[in-house]
Design an enzyme around this catalytic site. Sequence first.
Site, PDB file in Angstrom:
ATOM      1  N   LYS A  49       1.230  -1.589  -0.271  1.00 27.57           N
ATOM      2  CA  LYS A  49       0.167   0.251  -0.067  1.00 27.57           C
ATOM      3  C   LYS A  49       0.876   1.286   0.092  1.00 27.57           C
ATOM      4  O   LYS A  49       0.219   2.460  -0.333  1.00 27.57           O
ATOM      5  CB  LYS A  49      -0.876  -0.055   1.172  1.00 27.57           C
ATOM      6  CG  LYS A  49      -1.996  -1.534   0.796  1.00 27.57           C
ATOM      7  CD  LYS A  49      -2.590  -1.515   0.055  1.00 27.57           C
ATOM      8  CE  LYS A  49      -4.136  -2.695  -0.320  1.00 27.57           C
ATOM      9  NZ  LYS A  49      -2.965  -3.707   0.204  1.00 27.57           N
ATOM     10  N   TYR A 263     -11.923 -14.881   3.549  1.00 28.50           N
ATOM     11  CA  TYR A 263     -10.496 -14.338   3.259  1.00 28.50           C
ATOM     12  C   TYR A 263      -9.997 -13.896   4.824  1.00 28.50           C
ATOM     13  O   TYR A 263     -11.249 -14.565   5.232  1.00 28.50           O
ATOM     14  CB  TYR A 263     -11.539 -12.433   2.887  1.00 28.50           C
ATOM     15  CG  TYR A 263     -10.401 -11.314   3.235  1.00 28.50           C
ATOM     16  CD1 TYR A 263      -9.336 -11.343   2.315  1.00 28.50           C
ATOM     17  CD2 TYR A 263     -10.675 -10.971   4.422  1.00 28.50           C
ATOM     18  CE1 TYR A 263      -8.948  -9.957   2.578  1.00 28.50           C
ATOM     19  CE2 TYR A 263      -9.290  -9.521   5.010  1.00 28.50           C
ATOM     20  CZ  TYR A 263      -8.971  -9.776   3.916  1.00 28.50           C
ATOM     21  OH  TYR A 263      -8.512  -8.492   4.115  1.00 28.50           O
ATOM     22  N   TYR A 289      -2.471 -12.609   2.854  1.00 27.72           N
ATOM     23  CA  TYR A 289      -2.403 -12.363   1.618  1.00 27.72           C
ATOM     24  C   TYR A 289      -0.769 -13.427   0.883  1.00 27.72           C
ATOM     25  O   TYR A 289      -1.194 -14.470  -0.143  1.00 27.72           O
ATOM     26  CB  TYR A 289      -1.813 -10.512   1.329  1.00 27.72           C
ATOM     27  CG  TYR A 289      -3.066 -10.645   1.496  1.00 27.72           C
ATOM     28  CD1 TYR A 289      -4.054  -9.810   0.518  1.00 27.72           C
ATOM     29  CD2 TYR A 289      -3.438  -9.380   2.947  1.00 27.72           C
ATOM     30  CE1 TYR A 289      -5.318  -9.126   0.866  1.00 27.72           C
ATOM     31  CE2 TYR A 289      -4.173  -8.398   3.064  1.00 27.72           C
ATOM     32  CZ  TYR A 289      -5.259  -8.071   1.564  1.00 27.72           C
ATOM     33  OH  TYR A 289      -5.791  -7.600   2.131  1.00 27.72           O
TER      34      TYR A 289
END
Length: 333
Positions: A49, A263, A289
Site C-alpha cells: 500500500k 478471506y 495475503y
Amino acid sequence: MDLARFPRRRYTEGFTPLEHLPHLTRHMDGPHIFIKRDDLLGLAGGGNKTRKLEFLVADALRQGADTLITVGAVQSNHCRLTLAAAVKEGMKCRLVLEQRVPNSYNPEASGNNFLYRLLGVEKVRVVDLGTDLNAAMQAEADEVAALGRKAYIIPGGGSNALGALGYAACAQEILMQAFERGLPFDHLVCASGSGGTHAGILVGLRALGSRIPVTGISVRRSTPDQVELVGKLASEIRAFLGISGEWDPAEVVVFDDYVGPGYSLPTPEMAEAVRLFARKEGILLDPVYTGKAAAGLLDLIAKGYFKKGEKVLFLHTGGSPALYAYQDAVLRL
Ligand SMILES: *Cc1c(COP(=O)(O)O)cnc(C)c1O
C-alpha cells in the site's frame, strides 16, 4: 508510460531489493525462485500500500485535505499504512473497519489493530459485512467537515486508477532491475486482493513492452469475480494513462484454489508456506495475503505449471505485522 507527470510523495528511498532464494529453489527442485521485497517499502511496517499511497496522498495534499479516511478489514495492512502516511504528513486519519468475518473486531487484538492505536488513529468505525462502505466513509468525511476540516477518501486497498499507478511504477522498477542483473523473468506471481497491485503491475509491464505473464493468487474472490475486478481496474488504469490499442482480457490470470474457507481464514497450506519461507530463507510472509499467494506459488511449482529452469519472480507485498495476530494458526496448522 510517463509517470513523472503525476504528483507523488516519496516514502521509500530507492528500489526495494530483488533477491534470489537459493534454499527454497533447491528445496522445490523446480524453477529459480526470486523475490521482490516490497515488504521492505517505507512507512510503518512496509508493504504494497505504500506505493499506492505515494500517489494518493500527493493528490490529497494537492486538494488541501488535512484528514485521510479509508476502509479495510479488522487487521488491515492498508489501514495501518494509510494511518502511517497521515502521521508522516502531519494529517489525521479515520478508519472504517469491515468485519468480513462476523464479530472479528477485537479492540484489544495484536498485529495491525495494535498499530492503529499506537500510531494514533483519530477514530475507528466498525461496520458489518454488507454495509455500504462508501456511505460509511462519506459519513466520516461529513463529520470531519463539520469540525471545519477537509477529508480525503481513499478507497479500500488504495485500489483506484491513481493508487494503482504505484504498481505501474513497480513494473518499471522490476524491469530495470531485471535488465541490470541480466534476469529475463518467465513469470511474475502476486497476491490479488482489491486488485490494484495485480492490475497496476500488469498494465505497467505491457505499457513498457514486457510480455512477462502475471499470475494472481486470489485471497478472497472466485476466479471469475477476481478476473472481472482486475480487468475492469486494468481498463481504468489504461484510460487514466491514455494508453490506447488492443487489450486482451485473457491477460488477467487468477487462481482461486488457495483462498480456503474465506478471506483471512487460515489454511494449512498457508501455514506451511509461511514456515517454509521463514525457515529456508528467513523471510516473514503474512497469513492473509502472501502466505496464501506463496501456497499458490509452491503448489503450482509442484504441479509443473512453473517449470524447472524457468525464472519466477514472487512479489512479496508485505503484511508481516498481521503474523502476531495469527501466532497459533501459523505454528500449529
Ligand atoms: C492489500 C494487500 C495485498 C493485496 O493487494 P491488492 O492491491 O489489494 O490486490 C497483498 N498483500 C498484502 C500484504 C496486502 O496488504
